[in-house]
Write an enzyme that holds these catalytic residues in place. Structure first.
Site, PDB file in Angstrom:
ATOM      1  N   PHE A   1       0.855  -1.188   0.000  1.00 48.83           N
ATOM      2  CA  PHE A   1       0.000   0.000   0.000  1.00 48.83           C
ATOM      3  C   PHE A   1       0.897   1.246   0.000  1.00 48.83           C
ATOM      4  O   PHE A   1       1.902   1.291   0.703  1.00 48.83           O
ATOM      5  CB  PHE A   1      -0.875  -0.031   1.253  1.00 48.83           C
ATOM      6  CG  PHE A   1      -2.005   0.948   1.249  1.00 48.83           C
ATOM      7  CD1 PHE A   1      -3.210   0.630   0.645  1.00 48.83           C
ATOM      8  CD2 PHE A   1      -1.864   2.200   1.844  1.00 48.83           C
ATOM      9  CE1 PHE A   1      -4.268   1.534   0.643  1.00 48.83           C
ATOM     10  CE2 PHE A   1      -2.914   3.105   1.850  1.00 48.83           C
ATOM     11  CZ  PHE A   1      -4.109   2.774   1.240  1.00 48.83           C
TER      12      PHE A   1
ATOM     13  N   ASP B   1       1.542  -5.493   8.591  1.00 52.62           N
ATOM     14  CA  ASP B   1       0.400  -4.603   8.420  1.00 52.62           C
ATOM     15  C   ASP B   1      -0.827  -5.488   8.199  1.00 52.62           C
ATOM     16  O   ASP B   1      -0.894  -6.245   7.221  1.00 52.62           O
ATOM     17  CB  ASP B   1       0.636  -3.677   7.220  1.00 52.62           C
ATOM     18  CG  ASP B   1      -0.501  -2.679   7.047  1.00 52.62           C
ATOM     19  OD1 ASP B   1      -1.663  -3.055   7.312  1.00 52.62           O
ATOM     20  OD2 ASP B   1      -0.231  -1.544   6.629  1.00 52.62           O
TER      21      ASP B   1
ATOM     22  N   TYR C   1     -11.133   0.784  10.471  1.00 50.34           N
ATOM     23  CA  TYR C   1     -12.341   1.099   9.690  1.00 50.34           C
ATOM     24  C   TYR C   1     -12.619   0.159   8.533  1.00 50.34           C
ATOM     25  O   TYR C   1     -13.566   0.368   7.797  1.00 50.34           O
ATOM     26  CB  TYR C   1     -12.276   2.542   9.175  1.00 50.34           C
ATOM     27  CG  TYR C   1     -11.026   2.889   8.372  1.00 50.34           C
ATOM     28  CD1 TYR C   1     -10.899   2.504   7.052  1.00 50.34           C
ATOM     29  CD2 TYR C   1      -9.986   3.608   8.950  1.00 50.34           C
ATOM     30  CE1 TYR C   1      -9.770   2.819   6.319  1.00 50.34           C
ATOM     31  CE2 TYR C   1      -8.848   3.927   8.232  1.00 50.34           C
ATOM     32  CZ  TYR C   1      -8.739   3.539   6.912  1.00 50.34           C
ATOM     33  OH  TYR C   1      -7.614   3.839   6.205  1.00 50.34           O
ATOM     34  N   LYS C   2     -11.809  -0.879   8.338  1.00 44.07           N
ATOM     35  CA  LYS C   2     -12.066  -1.803   7.233  1.00 44.07           C
ATOM     36  C   LYS C   2     -12.960  -2.940   7.741  1.00 44.07           C
ATOM     37  O   LYS C   2     -14.116  -2.718   8.051  1.00 44.07           O
ATOM     38  CB  LYS C   2     -10.750  -2.258   6.622  1.00 44.07           C
ATOM     39  CG  LYS C   2     -10.098  -1.088   5.848  1.00 44.07           C
ATOM     40  CD  LYS C   2      -8.723  -1.340   5.323  1.00 44.07           C
ATOM     41  CE  LYS C   2      -8.231  -0.100   4.587  1.00 44.07           C
ATOM     42  NZ  LYS C   2      -6.803  -0.148   4.268  1.00 44.07           N
TER      43      LYS C   2
ATOM     44  N   ARG D   1     -12.066  -4.461  -7.473  1.00 42.60           N
ATOM     45  CA  ARG D   1     -11.954  -5.147  -6.179  1.00 42.60           C
ATOM     46  C   ARG D   1     -13.327  -5.338  -5.562  1.00 42.60           C
ATOM     47  O   ARG D   1     -14.142  -4.421  -5.518  1.00 42.60           O
ATOM     48  CB  ARG D   1     -11.155  -4.299  -5.178  1.00 42.60           C
ATOM     49  CG  ARG D   1      -9.688  -4.280  -5.350  1.00 42.60           C
ATOM     50  CD  ARG D   1      -8.977  -3.756  -4.101  1.00 42.60           C
ATOM     51  NE  ARG D   1      -9.660  -2.677  -3.392  1.00 42.60           N
ATOM     52  CZ  ARG D   1      -9.235  -2.141  -2.260  1.00 42.60           C
ATOM     53  NH1 ARG D   1      -8.136  -2.601  -1.682  1.00 42.60           N
ATOM     54  NH2 ARG D   1      -9.890  -1.163  -1.677  1.00 42.60           N
TER      55      ARG D   1
END
Ligand SMILES: *Cc1c(COP(=O)(O)O)cnc(C)c1O
Length: 409
Positions: A134, A206, A231-232, A380
């Site tokens: 990322f 991560d 928040y995912k 995605r």
């Protein structure tokens, strides 16, 4: 095809999807989330859906603020929220209490963790990071490299074992994402952690796309440090604070760069020198965003009654089914499945490649199916087993087929 859901007897029809949903032990969890009518939400890997109990919980924090004012820090337990909620997240990571803290963004936690990790190995000069990771992870590693005078080696995950061996005892830190945010590939945490330790390096994972969606075993594997999003898949809400895990054996040496007063052993003594607290408390920085933190706290209730092994089983069933549907219904339209088919190499998203990814996703949003695009050509679709059904997976594929068949994009 070797996957159980994708055999020829199991033709991926809508009726088959409905049968899978009927047999789904987690089907009842969906009612705990607020999802707009007519929307199929396959973007919970970017922003988890709102849990139904969160508005009430946030309302309660506002009431505390209004009525209790400053005493809320003690009387309402705000002060200890980072460690208390940290332990709740830790339980989902395979971490014993006292090793996980919640507060600040993933980017801030990454900066803190990368720097502290390098400081655990003074004299070593190499920081190994995933070349396809990322962006924020790579940008922060580059900055930490400049700050500490380290060589940052960006290598694709597939080459990690070799890169670790090559760097040998010059390797300070190995930092990588458990799940590739684009392809959805899940990496072997135990093997890579073991390889890092073999040369004496610190392992930092991560877990942004892994936390809350598959069982993790940080303590058992011997991971040193880990960070991840609130928040995912944890559904903590937009900008929810991130978490940092520091293995207990590293606490005493853990020396973070952001030495805020909440990490001090006596935060209210106003001493002239920074003196880190003991335990995970030393990983605190400054005053945390209490409204967000306690929204995350409430969202975590969703995990109280469910077993992450069951969430993982459901996730694999959903992604198996989605892949089988794509094989059957989309292959002729130029889609390619990017995500690995082997269960052990798959996170909780399926990525499709198509040259018109962007315009297809726009048309799909118009049809009420929410996924997202990663340039240049990846679509995605994230699957949170707590609120996504097999019928959702089927309907999403049918909507994609409808769009490409009609050429309406
Ligand atoms: C989502 C994500 C982030 C987000 O970082 P923020 O500081 O919360 O914006 C970082 N790293 C990875 C791997 C992610 O998936």
């Amino acid at each position: 095809m070797t996957e159980p859901r994708a055999t020829s007897q199991d033709t991926p029809t809508r009726e088959h999807a409905a049968r899978l949903d009927q047999a789904d032990p987690l089907a009842g969890e969906r009612k705990h989330f607020v999802l707009p009518e007519g929307v199929i939400y396959l973007d919970g890997n970017s922003l988890g859906a709102l849990a139904r109990n969160v508005p009430t919980a946030v309302g309660e924090v506002l009431r505390q603020w209004g009525e209790d004012l400053i005493s809320g820090w003690w009387d309402d337990g705000w002060w200890n929220a980072p460690t208390r909620v940290g332990d709740r997240v830790g339980a989902l990571l395979g971490a014993a209490p006292g090793q996980t803290i919640v507060g600040d963004s993933t980017s801030v936690q990454l900066f803190n963790a990368l720097t502290a990790a390098a400081r655990l190995r003074p004299g070593r000069r190499v920081l190994l990071v995933d070349a396809e990771g990322f962006p924020t992870d790579r940008y922060l590693a580059a900055s930490v490299g400049r700050l500490l005078g380290l060589t940052v080696r960006e290598v694709p995950m597939a080459g990690f074992a070799e890169a670790i061996r090559r760097a040998g005892d010059d390797l300070a830190v190995v930092a990588a994402s458990a799940v590739d945010y684009r392809s959805g590939e899940l990496w072997d945490l135990a093997t890579i952690t073991g390889a890092a330790h073999e040369v004496g390096a610190v392992m930092l994972w991560d877990l942004c796309h892994a936390a809350g969606v598959l069982p993790l075993a940080l303590d058992a594997i011997g991971v040193d440090l880990a960070v991840g999003c609130g928040y995912k898949f944890l559904s903590g809400g937009p900008g929810a604070p991130a978490f940092l895990y520091v293995a207990a054996r590293c606490h005493e040496q853990f020396d973070q760069p952001l030495t805020g007063w909440h990490g001090h052993t006596e935060p209210f003594a106003a001493t002239t020198q920074y003196q880190p607290a003991t335990g995970i408390t030393r990983a605190r920085i400054g005053t945390p965003p209490i409204l967000s933190l306690l929204a995350l706290d409430a969202a975590l209730d969703a995990f109280d009654q469910v077993d992450l092994a069951a969430v993982r089983t459901k996730s694999l069933s959903l992604t198996d089914f989605f892949i089988a549907c794509a094989d059957t219904h989309l292959a002729e339209f130029g889609f390619e499945i990017v995500t690995p088919r082997e269960h052990r190499r798959r996170g909780s998203q399926v990525t499709l490649r198509h040259s018109a990814a962007e315009s297809i996703m726009t048309a799909l949003a118009g049809a009420g199916v929410v996924g997202d695009v990663r340039p240049p050509n990846l679509l995605r679709f994230g699957f949170n087993g707590l609120y996504v059904s097999h019928v959702d997976a089927f309907d999403a594929i049918a909507a994609i087929r409808g769009i490409v068949e009609s050429g309406d994009y």
